[in-house]
Design a protein around this motif. Structure first.
Motif, short mmCIF file in Angstrom:
data_model
loop_
_atom_site.label_atom_id
_atom_site.label_comp_id
_atom_site.label_asym_id
_atom_site.label_seq_id
_atom_site.Cartn_x
_atom_site.Cartn_y
_atom_site.Cartn_z
N ILE A 104 0.82 -1.21 0.00
CA ILE A 104 0.00 0.00 0.00
C ILE A 104 0.86 1.26 0.00
CG2 ILE A 104 -1.98 -1.10 1.08
CD1 ILE A 104 -1.21 0.06 3.70
N THR A 163 2.73 -5.00 4.14
CA THR A 163 1.73 -3.93 4.20
C THR A 163 2.22 -2.80 5.12
OG1 THR A 163 0.06 -5.64 3.96
CG2 THR A 163 -0.70 -3.46 4.60
N VAL A 164 2.64 -3.21 6.32
CA VAL A 164 3.13 -2.21 7.28
C VAL A 164 4.40 -1.56 6.75
CG1 VAL A 164 4.01 -1.86 9.60
CG2 VAL A 164 2.11 -3.42 9.23
N LEU A 167 3.68 0.93 3.98
CA LEU A 167 3.02 2.13 4.50
C LEU A 167 4.03 3.05 5.19
CD1 LEU A 167 0.29 3.59 5.03
CD2 LEU A 167 0.21 2.38 7.20
N VAL A 168 4.87 2.45 6.05
CA VAL A 168 5.87 3.24 6.76
C VAL A 168 6.85 3.85 5.77
CG1 VAL A 168 7.77 3.08 8.38
CG2 VAL A 168 5.64 1.92 8.89
N LEU A 169 7.27 3.04 4.77
CA LEU A 169 8.21 3.57 3.77
C LEU A 169 7.58 4.69 2.95
CD1 LEU A 169 10.18 0.48 2.47
CD2 LEU A 169 11.13 2.58 3.37
N TYR A 171 5.53 6.94 4.11
CA TYR A 171 5.67 8.16 4.91
C TYR A 171 7.09 8.66 4.91
CZ TYR A 171 0.94 8.43 6.30
OH TYR A 171 -0.40 8.60 6.25
N ILE A 172 8.05 7.73 4.99
CA ILE A 172 9.45 8.15 4.95
C ILE A 172 9.74 8.79 3.59
CG2 ILE A 172 11.83 7.34 5.03
CD1 ILE A 172 10.85 5.12 6.94
#
Lengths: 371, 304
Positions: A104, A163-164, A167-169, A171-172
Motif C-alpha cells: 500500500i 503492508t506495514v 506504508l511506513v516507507l 511516509y518516509i
C-alpha cells in the motif's frame, strides 16, 4: 467401508462432470462481471437515497455524472486524463498481489519517482528533449522500483510484513520528498508553493496529436496489457501465481520465491515511479506538493476492484476518473459541494469490495456435475 | 531563556498537543487490531469526527457534546467497516481505504458550511500557573482530552488484561479456532471492537477541530489515522506503549515548528520521519521469517 479399489470409482464421476461442464469458464467470467455490476447498481441506489434525503433529484444527478464523465469529447478527455496515473499506481498493487502481497506504499514510490525524474532533467538543459524524457522515465522508474523493492527485500529476507513496511516507507518517502523540495532542491523563486526548479518547457511531454491527452494514458494502457501478458502468458507469471496460491508448494517446487517477491515489488514500484515522472513531465513541469495527490491510495482501491487483473484495471480506472471528472459540472449545475464525487466513489468502493463475498454463493455460476 | 530551553519548551508543548489525536486513534486501532482486524478507515473516522464535533459544538454551543457526537459518528463509520469485513472474503486492508475515502468525502460534503464560522473550543487546563515565563505557561495549557486519553490507555490496558470481555477480544484476535471452540461469536466481537475503536478515533478527530489546531478545514488531518497503524506496530499492540509511542511521534512532529522558533528552518521533515525509520528498523531487527512479531495478534491479516 472404503477400500482402495473404491477410490477411483468414486472420483470418476466428478472428473467426467468437469469435462462435460464446458460452459463453466464462461459462467465464471460472467460472475466476474455480474458481481461488481450488481454492487455498482447497489451503490448507485444507495447514493440515490442519500440524494433524495438531501432533496436533490437522483435522475438529474446521474444524467449530469454521465454528461460530465462521457457526454462530450471534452469530458471524455478529462475522464481519461484522470484515469492515466491511476492505471500505473494500480499496477503497483496488482503485480505484487499475484504473490499474495498487499503493498500500500505506491504513494511514496510515485513522489520519489517524480522527484528523481526532475533531478535527472535539471543538468540536461539543452539536450535533445526525447533523450531527456527517456532519462527522466528511467530515473523515475528506477527510483520507484528501488523504493518498493526495499519493501520486498524486507519481506523476503526478514519476514517483515509488507503492508506495514510499505506504508511506513511511504511516509518516509514523502518526508524525504518534502525535505528535498523545501530544502536543498528548492527553487528560491517559488515562494507560496515550494517547488524544485522546472524541467524546462522544451522537455515537457506534449499532448497526443489531435487531443489534449498527455501520453500517460497510452503508457498506462500498454503497461496494463504487458502486465496481463506477463502474468497469464509467461512462466514467470505462472510461478508468481503459484507462489501467491500456495507458498509452501512453490517452495517445494524449488521456485525462487524470494527473487520473485523482490522482482514483483520492483516492477510494481517502477510503474508507480513512472506515474510520478509522467505527472512531472506532462502536468506540473516541476516537483512540488501537487504530486502528493493520493494517486497511490486510489490505485490500491482500483487494483482490488479489478481483483488484481491488469486488464480489469483499465475499466475501473476509467470509471473512477469519470466520476471525478463530473465533479465540476455537479458543483455548477446542482450546487453540490465538490466532495460529492468523493462520497459517490466511497459508496462504490465499499459496495464493490463487499461484493467479493458474492463469489461462489450463487449456484448458477458454479461448476455443474451430473451428481 | 537559552535556545535549548526554548526548543525544549516548544517541543513539550507541541508534543502534548500533537500527540492527543495520535493517542486516541492509536488506542482505537490497537483495540480493533487486538480483535484480529486492521482498520485503515480510521483516517476517514478522524476527519469525520473532526467535522461532526465542530458542527455539533457550533450548533449546540457545547464542545463536550461535540466530542460525544464525534464518537458516535466514528462508531457509525466503524460499523460500516466492521460489518462489511464480517462478510466472507472481504479484504480488510482494502475496505479500510474505501472507508477512509467515504468518511473523508462525507466530512467534506457536510463540512463545507463550517469552514468559516468559529465554534466554541474545549477549555484548557493551565498547568503552568507556577511558572513566570509566558512560554512555559502557554506550553503547559493542556487539553483535558489529553488526560482523558492517558486515562483511556490505562483503562484499555486493564480491560484487555483483566476483564472477561477483554479476554474474549484477545481470544478472537489470537486464534479464531480457539474462539470457535469456546462458542464465541467471532464476527460480533470484531464488530464491537471495530465500532468501539472507531469511536475512540472519532474523539481523536474532535480534538483536531475543537482544541488544536482548533478549526475545521479540509486539510486538517495530516494522515494521523493511517500513521496510527505504524504507531500500533511500534507499540507492540500494548495500550500503555501506545501512549508512550503517541508522545514520541507527537514530539517528532513538534520538533520542526519548535526548531523554527530559534531560527532553524531546515531539515525538520527528516526529524518528522525519524519515528517511522525507527519503526522500520525495529520491525526488521525483531522479526524473523516464520516467527511473528511479539505481541502481534495471531489472526491479524497483516501478520500472515
Amino acid at each position: 467401508m472404503t477400500t482402495l479399489a473404491d477410490v477411483p470409482a468414486a472420483a470418476a464421476p466428478a472428473a467426467r462432470a468437469d469435462a462435460a461442464d464446458r460452459l463453466y469458464p464462461l459462467r465464471r467470467a460472467a460472475e466476474g462481471v455480474a458481481a461488481p455490476l450488481a454492487a455498482l447498481l447497489f451503490a448507485a441506489a444507495a447514493f440515490a437515497i442519500f440524494l433524495l434525503a438531501l432533496g436533490k433529484s437522483p435522475v438529474a444527478f446521474y444524467a449530469l455524472v454521465w454528461k460530465g464523465a462521457f457526454g462530450t469529447w471534452f469530458s471524455i478527455q478529462n475522464t481519461l486524463q484522470r484515469a492515466a496515473p491511476l492505471l500505473l499506481t494500480a499496477l503497483c498493487v496488482a503485480i505484487p498481489a499475484q504473490l499474495g502481497l498487499v503493498i500500500i506504499g505506491g504513494e511514496g514510490a510515485l513522489v520519489l519517482g517524480g522527484l528523481a525524474a526532475t533531478v535527472a532533467a535539471l543538468p540536461l538543459n539543452g539536450v535533445w528533449p526525447p533523450l531527456v524524457q527517456l532519462v527522466m522515465a528511467l530515473a523515475g522508474a528506477a527510483t520507484g522500483a528501488a523504493w518498493i523493492a526495499l519493501t520486498g527485500l524486507l519481506r523476503a529476507r526478514r519476514g517483515v510484513n509488507e503492508t506495514v513496511a510499505s506504508l511506513v516507507l511511504a511516509y518516509i518517502g514523502i518526508a524525504l520528498f518534502n525535505h528535498m523540495v523545501e530544502g536543498p532542491l528548492r527553487d528560491p523563486a517559488s515562494l507560496n508553493k515550494p517547488s524544485t526548479w522546472g524541467i524546462g518547457d522544451a522537455n515537457m511531454l506534449g499532448p497526443i496529436p489531435g487531443t489534449e491527452l498527455h501520453p500517460g494514458l497510452p503508457v498506462g494502457v500498454i503497461a496494463c496489457v504487458l502486465c496481463w501478458v506477463l502474468i497469464y502468458c509467461t512462466s514467470t507469471g505462472f510461478a508468481a501465481r503459484v507462489t501467491g496460491g500456495n507458498l509452501r508448494a512453490a517452495m517445494l517446487q524449488g521456485l525462487p520465491v524470494e527473487r520473485l517477491i523482490v522482482l514483483a515489488c520492483a516492477l510494481g514500484g517502477a510503474f508507480a515511479g513512472l506515474a510520478g515522472m509522467i505527472e512531472v513531465a506532462a502536468v506540473h513541469g516541476r516537483a512540488n506538493a501537487s504530486l502528493i495527490a493520493g494517486y497511490g491510495y486510489s490505485g490500491i482501491l482500483i487494483a482490488f476492484l479489478a481483483r488484481h487483473n491488469p486488464l480489469g484495471i483499465i475499466p475501473m480506472a476509467v470509471l473512477l476518473g469519470g466520476i471525478g471528472a463530473a465533479g465540476g459540472l455537479l458543483q455548477r449545475r446542482l450546487d453540490l459541494p465538490d466532495a460529492t464525487v468523493v462520497v459517490l466513489q466511497g459508496f462504490i468502493f465499499v459496495a464493490i469490495l463487499a461484493s467479493e463475498t458474492l463469489y461462489g454463493r450463487i449456484a448458477w455460476f458454479q461448476p455443474r456435475g451430473d451428481r | 531563556m537559552g535556545a535549548l530551553e526554548t526548543v525544549t519548551v516548544a517541543m513539550v508543548a507541541g508534543a502534548l498537543r500533537v500527540s492527543t489525536p495520535f493517542l486516541f486513534v492509536s488506542l482505537g486501532e490497537c483495540l480493533t487490531e487486538r480483535s484480529g482486524r486492521i482498520n485503515l478507515g480510521n483516517e476517514g473516522v478522524l476527519v469525520l469526527g473532526a467535522m461532526v464535533g465542530y458542527a455539533t459544538s457550533y450548533h449546540s454551543g457545547s464542545p463536550w457534546l461535540g466530542i460525544v457526537a464525534a464518537a458516535l459518528a466514528g462508531a457509525v463509520l466503524g460499523a460500516v467497516h466492521g460489518g462489511t469485513c464480517s462478510l466472507a472474503r472481504v479484504n480488510d486492508v482494502a475496505m479500510g481505504i474505501a472507508v477512509m475515502l467515504a468518511g473523508t468525502g462525507i466530512a467534506f460534503f457536510f463540512g463545507k458550511p463550517y469552514v468559516q464560522p468559529s465554534a466554541p473550543q474545549l477549555p484548557r487546563i493551565p498547568l503552568g500557573f507556577w511558572a513566570t515565563a509566558p512560554q512555559v505557561r502557554s506550553a503547559l495549557e493542556v487539553s483535558p482530552l489529553f488526560f482523558l486519553g492517558i486515562a483511556a490507555a490505562f483503562a484499555l490496558h486493564w480491560f484487555l488484561r483483566a476483564t472477561r470481555a477483554g479476554l474474549r477480544v484477545r481470544i478472537v484476535g489470537d486464534s479464531a479456532d480457539a474462539a470457535r471452540a469456546l462458542g464465541l461469536s467471532i464476527d460480533r466481537v470484531r464488530l464491537l471492537a471495530t465500532v468501539a475503536g472507531s469511536a475512540l478515533a472519532g474523539i481523536g478527530g474532535s480534538f483536531l477541530s475543537l482544541s488544536y489546531p482548533g478549526s475545521w478545514n479540509e486539510g486538517l488531518s495530516s494522515g494521523q489515522g493511517l500513521m496510527a497503524v505504524a504507531l500500533v506496530v511500534f507499540a507492540r499492540w500494548n495500550p500503555l506503549y501506545c501512549a508512550v509511542a503517541a508522545l514520541i511521534f507527537g514530539a517528532a512532529g513538534a520538533l520542526g515548528p519548535s526548531l523554527q522558533t530559534v531560527g532553524v528552518t531546515k531539515g525538520y521533515y527528516l526529524f518528522y520521519a525519524a519515528p517511522y525509520v525507527l519503526t522500520l528498523v525495529i520491525l526488521a531487527a525483531t522479526v524473523r521469517p516464520g516467527r511473528a512479531l511479539r505481541g502481534m495478534p495471531g489472526e491479524l491479516s497483516i501478520g500472515r
